[in-house]
Write a protein that holds these residues in place. Structure first.
Motif, PDB file in Angstrom:
ATOM      1  N   VAL A  80       0.841  -1.189   0.000  1.00 58.90           N
ATOM      2  CA  VAL A  80       0.000   0.000   0.000  1.00 58.90           C
ATOM      3  C   VAL A  80       0.877   1.241   0.000  1.00 58.90           C
ATOM      4  N   GLY A  81       0.669   2.085  -0.994  1.00 59.03           N
ATOM      5  CA  GLY A  81       1.392   3.344  -1.071  1.00 59.03           C
ATOM      6  C   GLY A  81       0.528   4.491  -0.602  1.00 59.03           C
ATOM      7  N   THR A  82       1.109   5.655  -0.506  1.00 60.63           N
ATOM      8  CA  THR A  82       0.378   6.856  -0.131  1.00 60.63           C
ATOM      9  C   THR A  82      -0.487   7.298  -1.308  1.00 60.63           C
ATOM     10  N   GLU A  83      -1.779   7.451  -1.055  1.00 60.82           N
ATOM     11  CA  GLU A  83      -2.686   7.913  -2.108  1.00 60.82           C
ATOM     12  C   GLU A  83      -2.257   9.308  -2.557  1.00 60.82           C
ATOM     13  N   SER A  84      -2.225   9.523  -3.875  1.00 57.02           N
ATOM     14  CA  SER A  84      -1.795  10.815  -4.407  1.00 57.02           C
ATOM     15  C   SER A  84      -2.359  10.986  -5.807  1.00 57.02           C
ATOM     16  N   GLU A  85      -1.934  12.048  -6.456  1.00 56.91           N
ATOM     17  CA  GLU A  85      -2.316  12.308  -7.845  1.00 56.91           C
ATOM     18  C   GLU A  85      -1.915  11.133  -8.738  1.00 56.91           C
ATOM     19  N   TYR A  86      -0.829  10.469  -8.391  1.00 57.01           N
ATOM     20  CA  TYR A  86      -0.300   9.397  -9.224  1.00 57.01           C
ATOM     21  C   TYR A  86      -0.539   7.995  -8.684  1.00 57.01           C
ATOM     22  N   HIS A  87      -0.959   7.877  -7.425  1.00 58.22           N
ATOM     23  CA  HIS A  87      -1.038   6.538  -6.847  1.00 58.22           C
ATOM     24  C   HIS A  87      -2.388   6.268  -6.193  1.00 58.22           C
ATOM     25  N   GLN A  88      -2.914   5.059  -6.470  1.00 58.32           N
ATOM     26  CA  GLN A  88      -4.111   4.597  -5.784  1.00 58.32           C
ATOM     27  C   GLN A  88      -3.910   3.152  -5.346  1.00 58.32           C
ATOM     28  N   ASN A  89      -4.606   2.764  -4.293  1.00 62.05           N
ATOM     29  CA  ASN A  89      -4.565   1.405  -3.767  1.00 62.05           C
ATOM     30  C   ASN A  89      -5.935   0.776  -3.954  1.00 62.05           C
ATOM     31  N   VAL A  90      -5.951  -0.482  -4.354  1.00 58.70           N
ATOM     32  CA  VAL A  90      -7.209  -1.199  -4.526  1.00 58.70           C
ATOM     33  C   VAL A  90      -7.119  -2.499  -3.734  1.00 58.70           C
ATOM     34  N   GLU A  91      -7.987  -2.631  -2.740  1.00 58.65           N
ATOM     35  CA  GLU A  91      -8.025  -3.848  -1.929  1.00 58.65           C
ATOM     36  C   GLU A  91      -8.989  -4.845  -2.556  1.00 58.65           C
ATOM     37  N   VAL A  92      -8.550  -6.087  -2.667  1.00 64.28           N
ATOM     38  CA  VAL A  92      -9.422  -7.181  -3.092  1.00 64.28           C
ATOM     39  C   VAL A  92      -9.468  -8.185  -1.952  1.00 64.28           C
ATOM     40  N   ASP A  93     -10.655  -8.627  -1.620  1.00 64.21           N
ATOM     41  CA  ASP A  93     -10.833  -9.522  -0.478  1.00 64.21           C
ATOM     42  C   ASP A  93     -10.686 -10.992  -0.870  1.00 64.21           C
ATOM     43  N   ASN A  94     -10.190 -11.765   0.074  1.00 61.71           N
ATOM     44  CA  ASN A  94     -10.116 -13.225  -0.058  1.00 61.71           C
ATOM     45  C   ASN A  94      -9.377 -13.695  -1.308  1.00 61.71           C
ATOM     46  N   VAL A  95      -8.247 -13.062  -1.596  1.00 56.17           N
ATOM     47  CA  VAL A  95      -7.421 -13.457  -2.732  1.00 56.17           C
ATOM     48  C   VAL A  95      -6.042 -13.819  -2.199  1.00 56.17           C
ATOM     49  N   SER A  96      -5.577 -15.015  -2.536  1.00 54.67           N
ATOM     50  CA  SER A  96      -4.241 -15.439  -2.114  1.00 54.67           C
ATOM     51  C   SER A  96      -3.186 -14.784  -3.003  1.00 54.67           C
ATOM     52  N   HIS A  97      -1.941 -14.876  -2.586  1.00 51.18           N
ATOM     53  CA  HIS A  97      -0.844 -14.319  -3.380  1.00 51.18           C
ATOM     54  C   HIS A  97      -0.818 -14.956  -4.774  1.00 51.18           C
ATOM     55  N   TRP A  98      -0.908 -16.260  -4.818  1.00 48.63           N
ATOM     56  CA  TRP A  98      -0.866 -16.969  -6.100  1.00 48.63           C
ATOM     57  C   TRP A  98      -2.145 -16.771  -6.900  1.00 48.63           C
ATOM     58  N   GLY A  99      -3.240 -16.433  -6.230  1.00 45.50           N
ATOM     59  CA  GLY A  99      -4.508 -16.216  -6.908  1.00 45.50           C
ATOM     60  C   GLY A  99      -4.638 -14.864  -7.583  1.00 45.50           C
ATOM     61  N   MET A 100      -3.727 -13.956  -7.291  1.00 47.94           N
ATOM     62  CA  MET A 100      -3.797 -12.606  -7.850  1.00 47.94           C
ATOM     63  C   MET A 100      -3.872 -12.586  -9.379  1.00 47.94           C
ATOM     64  N   VAL A 101      -3.217 -13.509 -10.024  1.00 46.17           N
ATOM     65  CA  VAL A 101      -3.142 -13.459 -11.493  1.00 46.17           C
ATOM     66  C   VAL A 101      -4.347 -14.059 -12.196  1.00 46.17           C
ATOM     67  N   HIS A 102      -5.243 -14.715 -11.460  1.00 43.43           N
ATOM     68  CA  HIS A 102      -6.403 -15.304 -12.136  1.00 43.43           C
ATOM     69  C   HIS A 102      -7.728 -15.125 -11.406  1.00 43.43           C
ATOM     70  N   HIS A 103      -7.729 -14.414 -10.287  1.00 47.43           N
ATOM     71  CA  HIS A 103      -8.971 -14.195  -9.546  1.00 47.43           C
ATOM     72  C   HIS A 103      -9.869 -13.222 -10.336  1.00 47.43           C
ATOM     73  N   PRO A 104     -11.163 -13.549 -10.503  1.00 43.67           N
ATOM     74  CA  PRO A 104     -12.059 -12.696 -11.303  1.00 43.67           C
ATOM     75  C   PRO A 104     -12.110 -11.234 -10.850  1.00 43.67           C
ATOM     76  N   GLU A 105     -12.114 -10.981  -9.548  1.00 45.21           N
ATOM     77  CA  GLU A 105     -12.174  -9.596  -9.074  1.00 45.21           C
ATOM     78  C   GLU A 105     -10.908  -8.829  -9.462  1.00 45.21           C
ATOM     79  N   VAL A 106      -9.751  -9.473  -9.344  1.00 47.60           N
ATOM     80  CA  VAL A 106      -8.492  -8.828  -9.718  1.00 47.60           C
ATOM     81  C   VAL A 106      -8.477  -8.556 -11.221  1.00 47.60           C
ATOM     82  N   LEU A 107      -8.923  -9.518 -12.008  1.00 45.19           N
ATOM     83  CA  LEU A 107      -8.960  -9.340 -13.463  1.00 45.19           C
ATOM     84  C   LEU A 107      -9.908  -8.199 -13.856  1.00 45.19           C
TER      85      LEU A 107
END
Length: 134
Positions: A80-107
């Motif tokens: 998580v970075g500091t929110e700014s003009e250039y940066h935003q953070n998006v939280e996705v729930d119940n996603v494993s590290h390995w699931g990041m690349v194929h989880h429907p919400e992340v996609l």
């Protein structure tokens, strides 16, 4: 991390950076894998303070950090970075590290970001204005 560092060096060549569970704002050895890296490096952390500070600086291009508190490998707070003009953070729930690349919400998040029109950074807008003045 490579994308963020390249965007810092050549922002004119980068439209945006999207990271998935990337601990660019993390402290050394705070991930579940950190102890392994230290062990393989002879007991010395491969991340010194100067490198950690450098990694924590945001590029001047739009950046989105997608992270999950249930990652299991990487501590979410390091993603998580500091929110700014250039940066935003998006939280996705119940996603494993390995699931990041194929989880429907992340996609869906990545597809939405890629579908947005190209953003002009403050720097490019300023450069365009200066060019018109001279």
């Amino acid at each position: 991390m490579y994308a963020r560092e390249l965007a810092k060096k050549h922002p004119e060549l980068v439209r945006q950076v999207i990271t998935l569970a990337t601990p660019f704002a993390d402290q050394a050895n705070s991930t579940h894998a950190g102890w392994l890296f230290t062990l393989l490096n002879g007991g010395v952390s491969p991340m010194d303070e100067a490198l950690l500070r450098q990694l924590g600086i945001d590029p001047v291009v739009p950046c989105t950090s997608v992270y999950s508190p249930s990652d299991g490998i990487v501590g979410w707070s390091g993603c998580v970075g500091t929110e700014s003009e250039y940066h935003q953070n998006v939280e996705v729930d119940n996603v494993s590290h390995w699931g990041m690349v194929h989880h429907p919400e992340v996609l869906r998040v990545v597809a939405r970001l890629l579908g947005e029109p190209r953003h002009r950074s403050f720097r490019s807008l300023l450069d365009a204005c200066v060019t018109k003045l001279f």
